[in-house]
Design a protein around this motif. Structure first.
Motif, short mmCIF file in Angstrom:
data_model
loop_
_atom_site.label_atom_id
_atom_site.label_comp_id
_atom_site.label_asym_id
_atom_site.label_seq_id
_atom_site.Cartn_x
_atom_site.Cartn_y
_atom_site.Cartn_z
N PRO A 1 28.14 20.48 5.88
CA PRO A 1 29.13 20.64 6.93
C PRO A 1 28.70 20.15 8.36
CG PRO A 1 28.52 22.80 6.28
CD PRO A 1 27.77 21.69 5.32
N ASP A 2 29.57 19.39 9.12
CA ASP A 2 29.14 19.10 10.47
C ASP A 2 29.83 20.37 11.37
OD1 ASP A 2 31.86 18.91 10.72
OD2 ASP A 2 31.93 16.52 11.10
N ARG A 3 29.74 20.06 12.58
CA ARG A 3 29.93 21.38 13.33
C ARG A 3 31.33 22.04 13.40
NH1 ARG A 3 30.05 20.97 19.94
NH2 ARG A 3 31.89 20.33 19.34
N ASN A 4 32.36 20.94 13.17
CA ASN A 4 33.89 21.40 12.96
C ASN A 4 34.01 22.20 11.76
OD1 ASN A 4 34.68 20.78 15.50
ND2 ASN A 4 34.98 18.77 14.86
N ASP A 5 33.41 21.58 10.70
CA ASP A 5 33.23 21.98 9.24
C ASP A 5 32.73 23.39 8.97
OD1 ASP A 5 34.72 20.04 8.69
OD2 ASP A 5 33.10 19.07 7.49
N ARG A 6 31.67 23.56 9.85
CA ARG A 6 30.79 24.89 9.78
C ARG A 6 31.86 25.94 10.67
NH1 ARG A 6 26.37 21.77 11.41
NH2 ARG A 6 26.41 22.44 13.42
N GLU A 7 32.23 25.55 11.54
CA GLU A 7 33.21 26.46 12.08
C GLU A 7 34.38 27.09 11.33
OE1 GLU A 7 34.70 25.26 15.97
OE2 GLU A 7 35.81 27.14 16.14
N ALA A 8 34.94 26.06 10.50
CA ALA A 8 36.01 26.42 9.74
C ALA A 8 35.69 27.18 8.56
CB ALA A 8 36.57 25.11 9.03
N ILE A 9 34.35 26.99 7.92
CA ILE A 9 33.70 27.84 7.06
C ILE A 9 33.40 28.99 7.30
CG2 ILE A 9 31.80 27.90 5.32
CD1 ILE A 9 31.59 24.77 5.30
N LEU A 10 32.96 29.22 8.66
CA LEU A 10 32.77 30.56 9.34
C LEU A 10 34.17 31.25 9.24
CD1 LEU A 10 30.27 29.76 11.86
CD2 LEU A 10 29.88 31.47 9.84
N GLN A 11 35.14 30.73 9.58
CA GLN A 11 36.51 31.06 9.59
C GLN A 11 36.80 31.74 8.40
OE1 GLN A 11 37.68 31.97 12.39
NE2 GLN A 11 37.47 30.34 13.94
N VAL A 12 36.68 31.00 7.42
CA VAL A 12 37.01 31.25 6.06
C VAL A 12 36.54 32.73 5.48
CG1 VAL A 12 36.84 30.64 3.54
CG2 VAL A 12 37.69 29.08 5.15
N MET B 1 32.99 31.74 17.05
CA MET B 1 32.36 31.01 16.12
C MET B 1 31.98 29.56 16.51
SD MET B 1 32.59 32.75 13.51
CE MET B 1 33.35 33.93 12.63
N ARG B 2 32.52 29.06 17.47
CA ARG B 2 32.13 27.82 17.79
C ARG B 2 30.53 27.88 18.16
NH1 ARG B 2 35.00 23.68 17.84
NH2 ARG B 2 33.90 22.10 18.43
N THR B 3 30.05 28.86 19.04
CA THR B 3 28.63 28.83 19.34
C THR B 3 27.81 28.93 17.94
OG1 THR B 3 29.45 30.29 20.96
CG2 THR B 3 27.28 30.08 20.77
N ILE B 4 28.27 29.89 16.89
CA ILE B 4 27.56 29.89 15.80
C ILE B 4 27.40 28.72 15.08
CG2 ILE B 4 27.34 31.52 13.64
CD1 ILE B 4 26.93 33.08 16.13
N ALA B 5 28.50 28.01 15.08
CA ALA B 5 28.58 26.64 14.51
C ALA B 5 27.68 25.79 14.92
CB ALA B 5 29.91 26.15 14.47
N GLU B 6 27.63 25.87 16.24
CA GLU B 6 26.57 25.05 17.12
C GLU B 6 25.08 25.08 16.71
OE1 GLU B 6 27.76 25.47 21.23
OE2 GLU B 6 29.57 24.08 20.92
N ARG B 7 24.99 26.36 16.83
CA ARG B 7 23.53 26.76 16.48
C ARG B 7 22.91 27.01 15.08
NH1 ARG B 7 21.57 31.78 20.42
NH2 ARG B 7 22.87 31.14 22.21
N THR B 8 23.81 26.20 14.04
CA THR B 8 23.62 26.43 12.72
C THR B 8 23.60 24.94 12.07
OG1 THR B 8 25.77 26.93 12.20
CG2 THR B 8 24.18 28.75 12.08
N VAL B 9 23.08 24.12 12.68
CA VAL B 9 23.13 22.63 12.19
C VAL B 9 22.32 22.63 10.89
CG1 VAL B 9 22.29 20.33 12.75
CG2 VAL B 9 22.55 21.76 14.50
N GLY B 10 22.62 21.92 10.00
CA GLY B 10 21.92 21.95 8.62
C GLY B 10 22.23 23.02 7.53
N PHE B 11 22.88 23.94 7.94
CA PHE B 11 23.48 25.24 7.19
C PHE B 11 24.50 24.58 6.12
CE2 PHE B 11 22.33 29.58 8.78
CZ PHE B 11 21.05 29.04 9.54
N SER B 12 24.34 24.95 4.79
CA SER B 12 25.28 24.76 4.01
C SER B 12 26.32 25.67 3.87
CB SER B 12 24.73 24.50 2.76
OG SER B 12 24.30 25.99 2.26
N GLY B 13 27.37 25.52 3.12
CA GLY B 13 28.30 26.47 3.20
C GLY B 13 28.07 27.84 2.80
N ALA B 14 27.17 27.73 1.90
CA ALA B 14 26.58 28.95 0.98
C ALA B 14 25.85 29.76 2.09
CB ALA B 14 25.68 28.75 -0.14
#
Ligand code: ADP
Ligand code: MG
Ligand code: ZN
Length: 651
Positions: A367-378, A391-404
């Motif tokens: 996931p890219d940054r926006n997707d990561r934010e959405a996954i975190l929301q879910v 969540m935006r900040t968290i998404a920014e700091r988690t480049v390369g994280f998968s959904g899991a």
């Protein structure tokens, strides 16, 4: 019977990463239900038993000798005999009194009168007593007779049933082999239903799968018009990107049963089991059609056959063959869709990828940054969050994280908060969890730091810009600094039309484009990274082939000096080096010249359009993926004309 009824526990209900069903035994809801039922049955039996026991304890029990004595005394009125049970009724002292009743037992096998006579009572005395032989009531008789046998048997049966349901250990598999081990998720089971709403991001994948959902929902519409429906859909992507989740979401959206089995579950101790499991699985699914069969981790059975490294696995090959046979053996109108997931599409047997099998392929990216934010929301839906959580900040700091990984991160955050007895998860909890997840053992993909992110952004922007400015390079479809495979980022270029041939001009522009990343790094940071190593390999090979294979250098001329030895009219072609050292030096010089030229071109393009390069890189750092439309807007903003489909205009 089959494991069909055995629903899996909802995935990830304990924060675990994978819902692998037979990894370990966990007490599920069902386990407790079974335990409860068993106790209830035992309780019921005990009470029935004590009911019978009660009738004999209510009244006083006396020894048989006491009965004899009482008869001698003449106080006994009558004796009711029921089996060995004697109910002795005494004469009443006064009419108003209630008769005294006592119970006793006689010896088995002899009649009452016989027993009494044996005790030396004379016939007159015996005859003074009314002896009433009562038929034993049917149920009671049988119960008393059979209880000693039935009771333990019953107990053993309960125990067996209990074990069969719960133990999935190796020993018990002997009972079930052959039967498909597929689990089925029933669309009516709302508790387990997953829809596209539960899958955040993955927009492209969802779009592609919508068609499958449509077909399953309304197959008649497609069949009536004679459309050929895809049979197989292969989901590809790194671990934890939500392949399994998406497959389930498709069945949830379409409201059809979902048969799932993992590739590794086919392969068992007994040869032939895998193949018969495949047969059973397809048979079951066909009965339930429209339905989805999902083969998770298909690379476990679908590896290229016959490579024989470490000895071929016959079992695996048979299983794979059976899958192929079954896939060929059902008609598209059977309303069955086979989905499969793998994170190693490169090792799959080509036969699986042939048309009519898994010809639909859906790539799921990290996931890219926006997707990561959405996954975190879910995954924060059911978690109480503090006001400071961003969540935006968290998404920014988690480049390369998968959904899991992100799911895991939310879970770790919740654990931290709970450990410190807080009711809400704070931003600090989440930030600390990022590190924890990063250090976790499961992470394989590379996570970029800010500097690396910037370098990667410039590198990819370099490719994209050179490719867009040079006339013969393919147009850019997508740029991303999310790692795919071993590369830190990627620039996807696609031709307008399928190409069967490539020209020298195209190759030259391709080489310049491939150098774009390298040149951009050098230009902007005055330094180089290893990030370009693969690019260099590719372009060197390309340049060399141009010179020594395709006759594209004026100096060498039309000679195929390097060759893979393909078949020619005159027998096998030449393999390997068949030229003098002088020619070898000439080839090297030509390769150098071509690459130097391309380098000059790339450098010129990037220097001229430095502003555009900066803008693209900046945008990439910000959003991580740029799609074609947004990219072309950026180009236009900086005075670069986006590529048009020339062939279309000619027509
Ligand atoms: P894969 O099969 O690709 O290895 P899974 O589908 O098993 O990955 O995903 C593992 C877990 O990660 C899922 O159960 C889900 O909770 C979470 N997850 C992954 N991708 C997403 C997503 N796009 N949206 C929401 N959750 C996701
Ligand atoms: Mg999976
Ligand atoms: Zn590159």
């Amino acid at each position: 019977m089959s494991e069909l009824q055995n629903k899996p526990s909802p995935e990830g209900n304990n924060g675990g990463k994978k819902g692998d069903p037979n990894q370990k035994f966990e007490p599920t809801k069902q386990f407790w239900m079974n335990l409860l039922i068993t106790f209830l049955i035992l309780f019921g039996l005990t009470s029935v038993f004590s009911l019978f026991a009660e009738s004999s304890t209510k009244t006083e029990e006396i020894p048989f000798s006491a009965v004899i004595y009482d008869i001698r005394q003449g106080t006994v009125d009558k004796i009711a005999v029921e089996g060995e049970q004697l109910t002795v009724t005494y004469k009443k002292a006064h009419e108003a009194d209630e008769a005294v009743v006592k119970v006793s037992k006689k010896e088995a096998g002899t009649s009452v009168s016989e027993s009494l006579a044996n005790y030396g009572l004379d016939t007159d005395t015996i005859q003074a007593v009314v002896i009433d032989i009562v038929e034993e009531s049917g149920f009671r008789f049988w119960f008393v007779q059979l209880a000693p046998f039935i009771f333990p048997l019953f107990f053993i049966l309960i125990l067996m049933w209990f074990l069969m349901r719960q133990v999935k250990g190796a020993g018990m598999q002997a009972f079930t082999f052959g039967q498909s081990k597929a689990r089925v998720i029933d669309p009516a089971d709302k508790g387990q239903r997953i829809t596209f709403k539960d899958v955040a991001g993955a927009k492209e994948a969802k779009e592609e799968l919508t068609e499958i959902v449509d077909f399953l929902k309304n197959p008649k519409k497609f069949i009536d018009i004679g459309a050929r429906i895809p049979k197989g859909v292969l989901l590809m992507g790194s671990p934890g990107t939500g392949k399994t989740l998406l497959a389930r979401a498709v069945s949830g959206e379409a409201n059809v049963p979902f048969f799932t089995i993992s590739g590794s579950e086919f392969v068992e101790l007994f040869v032939g089991v895998g193949a018969s499991r495949v047969r059973d699985l397809f048979k079951m699914a066909k009965k339930a059609a429209p339905a989805i069969i999902f083969i998770d981790e298909i690379d476990a059975v679908g590896r290229v056959r016959g490579t024989g490294v470490g000895g071929g696995n016959d079992e695996r090959e048979q299983t794979l063959n059976q899958i192929l046979v079954e896939m060929d053996g059902f008609e598209p109108n059977e309303k069955l869709i086979i989905m499969a997931a793998t994170n190693r599409p490169d090792v799959l047997d080509p036969a699986l990828l042939r048309p009519g099998r898994f010809d639909r392929r859906v790539m799921i990216d990290l996931p890219d940054r926006n997707d990561r934010e959405a996954i975190l929301q879910v995954h924060s839906r059911k978690k109480p969050l503090g006001e400071d959580v961003n969540m935006r900040t968290i998404a920014e700091r988690t480049v390369g994280f998968s959904g899991a990984d992100l799911q895991n991160l939310m879970n770790e955050g919740a654990i931290l908060a709970a450990r410190e007895n807080r009711k809400k998860i704070t931003q600090y909890d989440l930030i600390r969890s990022i590190e924890k997840v990063m250090l976790g053992p499961e992470r394989k993909s590379h996570v970029l730091n800010n500097k690396e992110k910037e370098i990667t952004a410039y590198h990819e922007a370099g490719h994209a810009l050179v490719g867009s400015v040079l006339p013969y390079a393919d147009p850019v479809h997508k740029i991303s600094i999310i790692s795919r495979g071993r590369a830190a980022g990627y620039t996807l270029t696609l031709p307008f039309q399928d190409k069967r041939m490539q020209s020298k001009k195209q190759f030259k522009d391709d080489i310049a484009k491939t150098l774009g990343g390298y040149v951009a790094e050098e230009l902007v940071f005055d330094d180089l990274t290893t990030g370009a190593s693969n690019d260099l390999q590719v372009l060197t090979a390309l340049a060399r082939n141009m010179v020594a294979r395709w006759g594209m250098s004026e100096k060498i001329g039309p000679l195929a000096l390097d060759s893979d030895g393909g078949q020619t009219m005159f027998g096998p072609g030449i393999v390997g080096k068949e030229y003098s050292d002088k020619v070898a030096m000439e080839i090297d010089a030509e390769v150098h010249r071509i690459i130097d030229e391309a380098y000059g071109i790339a450098k010129e393009v990037l220097t001229t359009h430095r502003k555009a390069l900066d803008a693209i890189a900046k945008k990439l750092v910000e959003v991580e993926t740029i799609e074609r439309e947004d990219f072309e807007q950026l180009l236009v903003l900086h005075g670069i004309e986006p590529k048009q489909d020339v062939n279309k205009e000619e027509k």
